[in-house]
Design a protein around this motif. Structure first.
Motif, PDB file in Angstrom:
ATOM      1  N   LEU A 214       0.826  -1.206   0.000  1.00 43.73           N
ATOM      2  CA  LEU A 214       0.000   0.000   0.000  1.00 43.73           C
ATOM      3  C   LEU A 214       0.860   1.255   0.000  1.00 43.73           C
ATOM      4  N   SER A 215       2.158   1.090   0.113  1.00 42.63           N
ATOM      5  CA  SER A 215       3.112   2.173   0.097  1.00 42.63           C
ATOM      6  C   SER A 215       2.897   3.105   1.280  1.00 42.63           C
ATOM      7  N   THR A 216       3.163   4.405   1.116  1.00 44.53           N
ATOM      8  CA  THR A 216       3.077   5.310   2.256  1.00 44.53           C
ATOM      9  C   THR A 216       1.643   5.540   2.715  1.00 44.53           C
ATOM     10  N   ASN A 217       0.662   5.068   1.983  1.00 47.27           N
ATOM     11  CA  ASN A 217      -0.710   5.093   2.489  1.00 47.27           C
ATOM     12  C   ASN A 217      -0.859   4.231   3.751  1.00 47.27           C
ATOM     13  N   ILE A 218       0.118   3.345   4.008  1.00 46.49           N
ATOM     14  CA  ILE A 218       0.079   2.564   5.242  1.00 46.49           C
ATOM     15  C   ILE A 218       0.149   3.485   6.456  1.00 46.49           C
ATOM     16  N   GLN A 219       0.835   4.625   6.304  1.00 52.20           N
ATOM     17  CA  GLN A 219       0.891   5.595   7.402  1.00 52.20           C
ATOM     18  C   GLN A 219      -0.513   6.098   7.739  1.00 52.20           C
ATOM     19  N   LEU A 224      -6.854   4.286  11.010  1.00 50.98           N
ATOM     20  CA  LEU A 224      -8.088   3.485  11.063  1.00 50.98           C
ATOM     21  C   LEU A 224      -7.957   2.294  11.996  1.00 50.98           C
ATOM     22  N   LYS A 225      -6.976   2.341  12.874  1.00 49.66           N
ATOM     23  CA  LYS A 225      -6.766   1.287  13.866  1.00 49.66           C
ATOM     24  C   LYS A 225      -6.816   1.916  15.254  1.00 49.66           C
ATOM     25  N   PRO A 226      -7.653   1.404  16.174  1.00 52.94           N
ATOM     26  CA  PRO A 226      -7.869   2.068  17.470  1.00 52.94           C
ATOM     27  C   PRO A 226      -6.606   2.374  18.253  1.00 52.94           C
ATOM     28  N   SER A 227      -5.582   1.550  18.098  1.00 51.39           N
ATOM     29  CA  SER A 227      -4.333   1.809  18.794  1.00 51.39           C
ATOM     30  C   SER A 227      -3.172   1.500  17.853  1.00 51.39           C
ATOM     31  N   SER A 228      -2.503   2.554  17.394  1.00 55.69           N
ATOM     32  CA  SER A 228      -1.377   2.369  16.492  1.00 55.69           C
ATOM     33  C   SER A 228      -0.528   3.632  16.524  1.00 55.69           C
ATOM     34  N   ASN A 292      -7.992   5.802  15.371  1.00 57.21           N
ATOM     35  CA  ASN A 292      -6.903   5.721  16.339  1.00 57.21           C
ATOM     36  C   ASN A 292      -7.219   6.571  17.570  1.00 57.21           C
ATOM     37  N   LYS A 293      -7.210   5.945  18.737  1.00 59.43           N
ATOM     38  CA  LYS A 293      -7.516   6.641  19.991  1.00 59.43           C
ATOM     39  C   LYS A 293      -6.258   7.073  20.749  1.00 59.43           C
ATOM     40  N   GLU A 294      -5.089   6.745  20.217  1.00 58.60           N
ATOM     41  CA  GLU A 294      -3.849   7.161  20.871  1.00 58.60           C
ATOM     42  C   GLU A 294      -3.695   8.683  20.750  1.00 58.60           C
ATOM     43  N   PRO A 295      -3.063   9.330  21.738  1.00 52.36           N
ATOM     44  CA  PRO A 295      -2.853  10.782  21.635  1.00 52.36           C
ATOM     45  C   PRO A 295      -1.840  11.099  20.537  1.00 52.36           C
ATOM     46  N   TRP A 343     -10.846  -7.754   0.273  1.00 52.31           N
ATOM     47  CA  TRP A 343     -10.215  -8.792   1.091  1.00 52.31           C
ATOM     48  C   TRP A 343     -11.247  -9.555   1.921  1.00 52.31           C
ATOM     49  N   ALA A 344     -12.206  -8.831   2.473  1.00 55.56           N
ATOM     50  CA  ALA A 344     -13.232  -9.478   3.287  1.00 55.56           C
ATOM     51  C   ALA A 344     -14.040 -10.473   2.457  1.00 55.56           C
ATOM     52  N   ALA A 345     -14.308 -10.106   1.216  1.00 57.59           N
ATOM     53  CA  ALA A 345     -15.069 -10.996   0.340  1.00 57.59           C
ATOM     54  C   ALA A 345     -14.315 -12.294   0.064  1.00 57.59           C
ATOM     55  N   LEU A 346     -13.004 -12.241   0.176  1.00 60.36           N
ATOM     56  CA  LEU A 346     -12.170 -13.418  -0.059  1.00 60.36           C
ATOM     57  C   LEU A 346     -11.819 -14.140   1.237  1.00 60.36           C
ATOM     58  N   GLY A 347     -12.370 -13.651   2.368  1.00 58.82           N
ATOM     59  CA  GLY A 347     -12.177 -14.320   3.644  1.00 58.82           C
ATOM     60  C   GLY A 347     -10.911 -13.955   4.388  1.00 58.82           C
ATOM     61  N   HIS A 348     -10.263 -12.856   3.998  1.00 64.20           N
ATOM     62  CA  HIS A 348      -9.035 -12.454   4.683  1.00 64.20           C
ATOM     63  C   HIS A 348      -9.354 -11.655   5.939  1.00 64.20           C
ATOM     64  N   GLU A 349      -8.586 -11.862   6.992  1.00 62.25           N
ATOM     65  CA  GLU A 349      -8.738 -11.137   8.235  1.00 62.25           C
ATOM     66  C   GLU A 349      -7.912  -9.869   8.207  1.00 62.25           C
ATOM     67  N   LEU A 350      -8.482  -8.789   8.726  1.00 61.57           N
ATOM     68  CA  LEU A 350      -7.800  -7.490   8.700  1.00 61.57           C
ATOM     69  C   LEU A 350      -6.850  -7.376   9.889  1.00 61.57           C
ATOM     70  N   GLN A 351      -5.575  -7.106   9.613  1.00 61.74           N
ATOM     71  CA  GLN A 351      -4.564  -6.937  10.662  1.00 61.74           C
ATOM     72  C   GLN A 351      -3.593  -5.840  10.235  1.00 61.74           C
ATOM     73  N   ILE A 352      -3.962  -4.600  10.472  1.00 59.67           N
ATOM     74  CA  ILE A 352      -3.131  -3.472  10.073  1.00 59.67           C
ATOM     75  C   ILE A 352      -1.866  -3.457  10.915  1.00 59.67           C
ATOM     76  N   PRO A 353      -0.687  -3.509  10.309  1.00 55.01           N
ATOM     77  CA  PRO A 353       0.551  -3.581  11.096  1.00 55.01           C
ATOM     78  C   PRO A 353       0.910  -2.245  11.718  1.00 55.01           C
ATOM     79  N   ASP A 354       1.536  -2.289  12.884  1.00 54.95           N
ATOM     80  CA  ASP A 354       1.971  -1.078  13.568  1.00 54.95           C
ATOM     81  C   ASP A 354       3.349  -0.615  13.111  1.00 54.95           C
ATOM     82  N   ASN A 355       4.111  -1.521  12.527  1.00 51.14           N
ATOM     83  CA  ASN A 355       5.459  -1.177  12.102  1.00 51.14           C
ATOM     84  C   ASN A 355       5.694  -1.576  10.654  1.00 51.14           C
TER      85      ASN A 355
END
Length: 355
Positions: A214-219, A224-228, A292-295, A343-355
């Motif tokens: 996803l390139s720098t869009n990963i930033q 969109l992740k409650p804690s990252s 993201n709920k982190e300050p 991805w959801a339609a193909l059964g993949h689980e969402l796991q956005i990486p922190d690093n």
């Protein structure tokens, strides 16, 4: 421009494609849409992916196999090429320090040397704003094309991957300008952007959640992740504006008239992380519970202070031509959500990486 052929080198490294693959896709699309013919370089599975993605352009799009831009010789790829846009280099996220440095320095110099031997004089190179400043804890009055990030040549592989990346990009660009000075027939332009955000171009495929593609869009995805974690600094550019700058750089004014063509590039709009979270909550309310709920970290600035008059002089983009912040970030998030749905339609689980 239909008779002009441009080589865009968008090598996708097996360990992790970079934001330059993201940028390169936009550059290729804009070139083709504007009547250019494009010959791209790639390796491995990316070759067939690119052929399929740009099939509608017929023989105006070609792709050649170049396994290693840093060491390979590829004169046949440069035959008949009128201009070159070099974008390939590893980012700091996934590569080993030696690979980061080699890709930044050796890759750039090898490509430019071969272009010069092939008689190509119009060259645009993607550098980075980190060659000017890392932006971390920065508070300058103005970044200009005369500013440089300080590098100790004896310690380029020390520190974090980010330190190595900054050093590699800086030394690569310094070597590039030294080569340019020795070959005044070359019209070289560098585009020096920060993190790039925006939509994925037509034909950009992501069938499985390989997040670093996803390139720098990963930033932004981590918003969109409650804690990252948040990006290391503010300052951004819309990938479409940056791609446009590269293309306009092919026909920038001659160096004899404007001096060294080093385009320090950044959006004029502020990038306050709290404001982006508020924007997403307001415009995409279905995302509110997962934001993201982190300050967010605090900075003394929310954008890079750069010389927009110089950008206009070199590539013709005015300050008011940059896309609005809302457009950039909502288009990027909508693209990420579209991949999530796939991805959801193909059964993949969402796991956005922190690093």
């Amino acid at each position: 421009m239909a008779d002009t052929e441009v080589l865009t080198d968008r090598q996708a490294a097996e360990y992790a494609p970079t934001h330059l693959r993201f940028l390169g896709s936009h550059i290729a699309t804009q070139l083709l849409d504007n009547g250019y013919s494009v010959r791209a370089t790639a390796r491995g599975r990316r070759i067939e992916e690119l052929k399929n993605s740009y099939a509608k352009f017929g023989d105006r799009f070609q792709v050649v196999d170049v396994p290693d831009l840093a060491t390979d010789q590829f004169p046949e790829a440069l035959e008949g090429v009128d201009g070159l846009i070099h974008t390939a280099a590893p980012l700091a996220d996934r590569a080993e320090p030696e690979e980061i440095f080699k890709g930044a320095v050796d890759g750039t110099l090898n490509v430019i040397r071969q272009a010069q031997k092939a008689g190509i004089t119009r060259i645009v190179v993607t550098s980075s704003i980190v060659t000017v400043s890392t932006l971390i804890n920065a508070n300058p009055a103005l970044f200009t094309d005369q500013d440089w990030y300080h590098v100790d040549p004896d310690k380029v592989l020390e520190g974090t991957n980010w330190d190595v990346y900054c050093a590699g990009k800086t030394l690569a660009e310094r070597e590039l300008w030294a080569f340019s000075a020795a070959h005044p027939e070359l019209e070289i332009t560098t585009i020096n952007p920060p993190f790039l955000y925006g939509p994925f171009p037509e034909g950009f495929t992501q069938p499985t959640p390989d997040y670093y593609r996803l390139s720098t869009n990963i930033q932004l995805y981590r918003f969109l992740k409650p804690s990252s974690r948040f990006p290391p600094f503010p300052g951004y550019a819309d990938v479409r504006d940056c791609a446009k700058a590269h293309i306009l750089g092919l026909n920038s004014p001659p160096t004899s008239a404007v001096g060294r063509k080093r385009v320090v590039f950044c959006s004029p709009h502020g990038y306050d992380f709290t404001e982006i979270l508020q924007l997403l909550a307001e415009k995409r309310p279905e995302l509110k519970d997962r934001l993201n709920k982190e300050p967010p970290p605090k900075f003394t600035f929310d954008r890079a202070p750069i010389d927009f008059a110089r950008i206009e002089q070199l590539v013709g983009i005015k300050k008011e031509d940059f896309r609005p912040r809302e457009v950039t970030f909502l288009d990027a998030v909508d693209g990420l959500l579209a991949f999530e749905k796939q991805w959801a339609a193909l059964g993949h689980e969402l796991q956005i990486p922190d690093n």
